[in-house]
Scaffold this motif. Structure first.
Motif: not given
Length: 508
Positions: A231-235
């Protein structure tokens, strides 16, 4: 007629001069560094596509790497092998190599080689966020999938913890019944199952395919990491351990969906990778690749070989160095060894097992082997049967040590299989015969001498400068050969003999 000593001197002088001269030429003209500290770590990655002929035209497409995660590509090379070749844009900033041919009547191998280094540790760039549509599953699979996703959501606080729970669940020895059912009945791989779980959980996800960087590794296949959007960044997650983050030793080849290799008109296709790393300045590597045709006669470079062979020669080129250590210690120092160059093979084994683990393995196997050999001698077996029995015992000992070390968590001892089995068997046989003819004292002297020489040879081969020089300047082995020839004519006292006759010297 010229005296043999003069002939040896001339030949040795020419060899030494030629080896040093060619080394200086490569250092000054081609820019190869003489010291590894002047360079950066450059990886050579070679992909090998092998396949067998089928019917009709042949069309091979290989997705090319995008140099993500801070990696910079220095140079790339393609081997067409009689195929039509082109590099095409396949969209989304990607390119692919394409080999085509009207017909094929024999098994073929195509190569793509790149040289790259990691300039920084940048994270992967932004990627479009899109949730794939859930796949169509059978009724029982769909029910199990929904229950599994519901359980994961209840036990997690967000996408990150959900992914970790999923990886833990799918890798457990006793997984959840729904997870176990899906793994047993699923037609795809575990990676595709994880992607489908993410799709049902409405979490954007895809695979990151790449190569695990291990120096000298051959026949390696692509590895996969799981990347999700929280939802905020790619992990990025390791699907085997659940650890988060892009590993430093992982070279990203493809990010996102799609096949890396597409083969039409052929069968039994296989994509494998060979790797080798070396410390060279980036500009030197590029310069060497561009000038290789102009200086083909003098540029005696291992880089001209396929990467798989480069990895082999990286170890083989250290053998003459170990042999030179043996020559010095035997001819000048006077250390006795069991066999002329058995210490060299032991030193090579130490490079794989590390020194202390290798010493422990050697002492255990030889000691137990000598005890077994003493028992076999009472049975009056023929030589061939006796040696074969010792070989079997040595292999069983290695297998037992590997299993025991695995149970104890000693990963280094698992490399016991690198030991030269036949050499160890013959060592046991030679030492047992020596024990019968000369006694235990001689066995201890020759066995201890072999270990001393092997340890010193291992220490020399482990020096970074030595490995760097032998790989980048193999012509120096000609100079080493000249020194060996000179030492071969030495007829003076050895250091051990000077110590032995020290009382006579004192009397004078």
């Amino acid at each position: 007629m010229m005296h043999p000593r003069v002939q040896i001197g001339l030949v040795a002088t020419l060899l030494i001069a030629f080896g040093i001269g060619l080394t200086l030429y490569k250092a000054t003209r081609l820019g190869l560094p003489l010291l590894p500290g002047e360079s950066r770590e450059v990886w050579t990655i070679e992909s090998k596509i092998s396949f067998k002929p089928s019917s009709g035209p042949v069309d091979i497409e290989l997705k090319l790497p995008q140099s993500l995660g801070g990696w910079v590509t220095l140079e790339e090379h393609f081997a067409s092998s009689g195929f039509g070749f082109s590099v095409e844009d396949v969209g989304s900033g990607r390119s692919a190599a394409r080999w085509t041919r009207q017909s094929l009547d024999h098994p073929t191998t195509l190569y793509y080689k790149i040289q790259a280094y990691r300039a920084n540790e940048d994270a992967l760039p932004e990627y479009p966020t899109r949730v794939d549509s859930p796949p169509r599953l059978k009724a029982d699979q769909l029910a199990a999938m929904e229950r599994l996703v519901e359980v994961l959501k209840e036990r997690s606080t967000g996408p990150e913890s959900l992914v970790k729970l999923m990886i833990q669940q799918l890798n457990r020895d006793d997984p959840d019944p729904d997870a176990e059912f899906l793994m047993g009945s699923y037609s795809g791989t575990r990676d595709s199952l994880m992607l489908d779980v993410m799709s049902f959980a409405e979490i954007p996800a895809h695979l990151v395919r790449g190569v695990q960087l291990q120096d000298g590794r051959r026949r390696q296949q692509l590895s996969s990491l799981l990347e999700i959007y929280d939802g905020d960044r790619w992990l990025v997650f390791n699907p085997d351990t659940g650890s988060m983050g892009l590993p430093d030793d992982f070279y990203v080849w493809q990010r996102g969906p799609g096949a890396v290799l597409r083969v039409v008109g052929a069968r039994d296709s296989r994509l494998e990778f060979a790797l080798v790393n070396n410390r060279l300045p980036a500009k030197t590597v590029v310069s060497m690749e561009q000038q290789s045709e102009n200086f083909a006669l003098l540029d005696f470079s291992i880089y001209a070989l396929p990467v798989e062979q480069q990895g082999i020669f990286k170890g083989l080129l250290l053998i003459p160095v170990a042999a030179f250590v043996v020559v010095v210690l035997r001819l000048l120092v006077g250390i006795k060894t069991s066999g002329t160059f058995m210490p060299v093979l032991i030193a090579l084994a130490f490079l794989q097992t590390t020194l202390w683990v290798g010493l422990a393995i050697f002492l255990v196997i030889v000691s137990v082997g000598l005890w077994i050999r003493s028992w076999l001698s009472h049975l009056n077996l023929l030589l061939v049967a006796r040696v074969s029995a010792v070989v079997i015992v040595v292999i069983l000992l290695m297998a037992a040590m590997a299993v025991l070390s695995y149970r104890l968590g000693l990963d280094q001892a698992l490399t016991v299989t690198f030991f030269p089995i036949i050499i160890l068997a013959w060592t046991v046989e030679r030492m047992s015969i020596l024990w019968e003819e000369e006694g235990g004292r001689e066995v201890l002297m020759q066995g201890g001498g072999s270990l001393i020489v092997a340890v010193l040879a291992y220490l020399v081969m482990s020096i970074g400068v030595v490995a760097h020089l032998t790989f980048n300047f193999p012509e120096l082995l000609l100079s080493l050969l000249g020194l060996v020839l000179l030492l071969g004519k030495y007829t003076g006292y050895r250091l051990s003999e000077l110590y032995r006759f020290r009382e006579l010297v004192n009397q004078k």
